[in-house]
Design an enzyme around this catalytic site. Structure first.
Site, short mmCIF file in Angstrom:
data_model
loop_
_atom_site.label_atom_id
_atom_site.label_comp_id
_atom_site.label_asym_id
_atom_site.label_seq_id
_atom_site.Cartn_x
_atom_site.Cartn_y
_atom_site.Cartn_z
N ARG A 187 -14.38 -6.88 -10.40
CA ARG A 187 -14.50 -6.31 -9.04
C ARG A 187 -15.27 -4.98 -9.09
O ARG A 187 -15.21 -4.24 -10.06
CB ARG A 187 -13.11 -6.11 -8.43
CG ARG A 187 -12.45 -7.47 -8.17
CD ARG A 187 -11.06 -7.33 -7.63
NE ARG A 187 -11.03 -6.70 -6.32
CZ ARG A 187 -9.91 -6.36 -5.69
NH1 ARG A 187 -8.73 -6.57 -6.26
NH2 ARG A 187 -9.96 -5.82 -4.50
N ARG A 208 -12.55 -14.54 -1.13
CA ARG A 208 -11.61 -15.14 -0.18
C ARG A 208 -12.30 -15.96 0.91
O ARG A 208 -11.69 -16.85 1.49
CB ARG A 208 -10.72 -14.06 0.46
CG ARG A 208 -9.68 -13.55 -0.51
CD ARG A 208 -8.74 -12.53 0.11
NE ARG A 208 -7.74 -12.15 -0.88
CZ ARG A 208 -7.00 -11.04 -0.82
NH1 ARG A 208 -7.18 -10.19 0.17
NH2 ARG A 208 -6.11 -10.79 -1.76
N SER A 251 0.83 -1.21 0.00
CA SER A 251 0.00 0.00 0.00
C SER A 251 0.86 1.26 0.00
O SER A 251 0.60 2.22 -0.73
CB SER A 251 -0.89 0.03 1.24
OG SER A 251 -1.82 -1.02 1.19
N ARG A 253 1.38 4.27 -3.01
CA ARG A 253 1.17 5.69 -2.70
C ARG A 253 2.43 6.52 -2.96
O ARG A 253 2.35 7.66 -3.43
CB ARG A 253 0.69 5.84 -1.25
CG ARG A 253 -0.78 5.41 -1.11
CD ARG A 253 -1.06 4.82 0.24
NE ARG A 253 -2.48 4.53 0.46
CZ ARG A 253 -3.08 3.38 0.12
NH1 ARG A 253 -2.41 2.43 -0.50
NH2 ARG A 253 -4.36 3.19 0.36
N ASP A 262 -6.75 -8.00 5.03
CA ASP A 262 -5.97 -8.88 4.14
C ASP A 262 -5.39 -10.08 4.88
O ASP A 262 -4.88 -11.01 4.25
CB ASP A 262 -4.84 -8.08 3.48
CG ASP A 262 -5.38 -7.07 2.47
OD1 ASP A 262 -6.54 -7.23 2.02
OD2 ASP A 262 -4.66 -6.12 2.14
N ARG A 285 -2.87 -13.99 -1.72
CA ARG A 285 -3.01 -14.20 -0.26
C ARG A 285 -3.55 -15.60 0.05
O ARG A 285 -3.22 -16.18 1.09
CB ARG A 285 -3.89 -13.12 0.36
CG ARG A 285 -3.35 -11.73 0.08
CD ARG A 285 -3.42 -10.76 1.23
NE ARG A 285 -2.90 -9.47 0.80
CZ ARG A 285 -1.62 -9.13 0.86
NH1 ARG A 285 -0.72 -9.97 1.35
NH2 ARG A 285 -1.21 -7.96 0.43
C1 S3P Z 1 -5.62 -1.40 0.11
C2 S3P Z 1 -6.82 -1.40 0.78
C3 S3P Z 1 -7.59 -2.62 1.06
C4 S3P Z 1 -6.73 -3.86 0.93
C5 S3P Z 1 -5.89 -3.85 -0.31
C6 S3P Z 1 -4.97 -2.65 -0.31
C7 S3P Z 1 -4.95 -0.11 -0.13
O1 S3P Z 1 -8.64 -2.71 0.13
O2 S3P Z 1 -7.54 -5.02 0.94
O3 S3P Z 1 -5.10 -5.02 -0.35
O4 S3P Z 1 -3.76 -0.11 -0.48
O5 S3P Z 1 -5.59 0.92 0.02
P1 S3P Z 1 -10.04 -1.95 0.36
O6 S3P Z 1 -9.77 -0.49 0.32
O7 S3P Z 1 -10.91 -2.38 -0.78
O8 S3P Z 1 -10.53 -2.43 1.67
#
Ligand code: S3P
Length: 438
Positions: free
Chosen positions: A132, A356, A33, A37, A325, A398
């Protein structure tokens, strides 16, 4: 243990479980994440950004390639990514569609950026991502004035047209999603008005922390995330902590396998991500955090785990987003714990890279676990051991990693089908697993 010579068709991996001891002092790759960013804000900043310990995996490569397609210069220098930022308004129209692969974060966060551009874009994904839900970002971005459409207004490809103005928004998140929150904040960088976001359940706040670090005027007021308009971002050095979601497989493996002792260095321990640590603690796991410090507004620490006798717990409510996750690997821990574990309020897992809840149910059920599927979770009655089985990753990184740990604990040979999907977030997963099991 992990027999990498026994690949069948390059897709199956045989894991010989049974009694072994795991030990080692390891690092896991950079947080996925935070890496995404860093790439995004680095591209949109003025000046150079260096991202140390960036995760180089399939998902983050998609974000890098999308920005390269829009004229941003980036290059690797050892383990670091150097980005020549081109300012909020410097992106160029890409020649083709922006390809996000399997990465929901790439598609959802990038959509926020793209609604503020002066050119058209189309974002597409692979088969998993194309199925999705995207209405969760289409709705708030359209409320901000963004011209964004999808198939049935819900699925990729996403078509984004230029608009004159992006305006202010007050948005109460209907789903607990950091991707949705981040998409709105990124669109807000292009807006004429302020952004205010109310979260029901707290989700990972890496975007807020990094926006602040890059100089944006963003703060919390009475629990509401507020960002003023008129920001410009300054390039920075970012040090990416190890991904707690990747570390989670080794935390659980170290607890489940007799005599084990594993230290994982430099793991991100942002409180919006540490649900796994609290749950393992509640289950009676021997887990210690030390050497805590803060780098670019993100807390980091070393995590040490030892073999433990785990007991079932109840998981649900407001904290599930802090471990969303990690639910697959928590389910694996539960399958080998004493007593019952009930996991509720995680319906969101049905909309990840695969369903999942169903995938982990199928995997553990195939190994003879006492497991029940709920619409929003799982009930698991723990056992001492499970049977080896052929375990499908469902093309989900995962699930592949969580079931690999379950296979390690079973007595006999299990097969992980489609194990190579770990490339999405943790290319060296099996190498590290092999290393700690020597
Ligand atoms: C993420 C947010 C989560 C997570 C994903 C990464 C992110 O998803 O499950 O692996 O980097 O902002 P959601 O925002 O759909 O909950």
């Amino acid at each position: 243990m992990v027999n990498s010579e026994k690949f069948r068709g390059g897709m199956d991996l045989i894991i010989r479980g049974g009694k072994i001891r795991l030990s080692g002092d390891i690092r896991v790759p950079g947080d996925k994440s935070i890496s995404h960013r860093g790439i995004i804000l680095g591209a949109l900043a003025n000046g150079t950004t260096t991202i140390q310990n960036i995760l180089m995996a399939e998902d983050t490569r998609k974000t890098i390639n999308c920005f390269k397609d829009m004229g941003v210069r980036m290059k690797m220098d050892g383990n670091d990514l150097q980005i020549e930022g081109i300012d909020l308004h410097g992106l160029e129209e890409p020649e083709g569609k922006l390809y996000c692969g399997n990465s929901g974060t790439t598609m959802r966060l990038l959509s926020g950026v793209m609604v503020g551009q002066k050119f058209n874009t189309i974002l597409i994904g692979d088969d998993s991502l194309n199925s999705r839900p995207m209405d969760r970002i289409i709705r708030p971005l359209a409320m901000m004035g963004g011209a964004i459409r999808g198939l049935d207004n819900r699925y990729p490809p996403l078509y984004i047209d230029p608009v004159k103005d992006i305006h202010s928004i007050y948005y109460k998140l209907p789903v607990a999603s950091a991707q949705v929150k981040s998409s709105i904040l990124l669109a807000g960088l292009y807006g004429k008005g302020d952004v205010r976001i109310e979260e029901g359940k707290v989700t990972r706040d890496h975007t807020e922390r990094m926006l602040k670090y890059f100089g944006a005027n963003i703060y919390l007021e009475d629990g509401i995330i507020c960002m003023k308009s008129g920001n410009s971002l300054e390039g920075k050095d970012v040090q990416v902590p190890g991904d707690i979601s990747s570390a989670a497989y080794f935390m659980v493996a170290g607890m489940l396998i007799e005599d084990s002792h594993i230290i994982i260095r430099d793991v991100g321990i942002n409180p919006t991500r540490t649900g796994i640590i609290h749950v393992l603690n509640r289950m009676g796991g021997d887990i210690k955090i030390s050497n805590i410090r803060v780098k670019n507004l993100e807390p980091i620490g070393d995590v040490e785990v030892r073999y433990s006798t785990l007991t079932g717990v109840e998981i649900g409510g407001d904290t599930v987003a802090t471990m969303i996750d990690e639910i697959p690997i928590i389910a694996v821990a539960a399958a080998f714990s004493k007593g019952k574990t009930v996991i509720r309020d995680v319906e969101e897992l049905r909309y990840k890279e695969c369903d999942r809840i169903r995938a982990i149910y199928n995997g553990l059920n195939g190994m003879g676990a006492d497991i029940k599927e709920l619409p929003d979770g799982l009930i698991i009655e723990g056992r001492k051991t499970l049977e080896p089985a052929t375990l499908n990753s469902y093309g989900d990184h995962r699930i592949a990693m969580a079931l690999s740990i379950a296979a390690l604990k079973a007595k006999g040979e299990s097969t992980i089908t489609g194990h190579e999907v770990v490339e999405i977030s943790y290319p060296d997963f099996y190498k590290t697993l092999w290393k700690v099991s020597q």
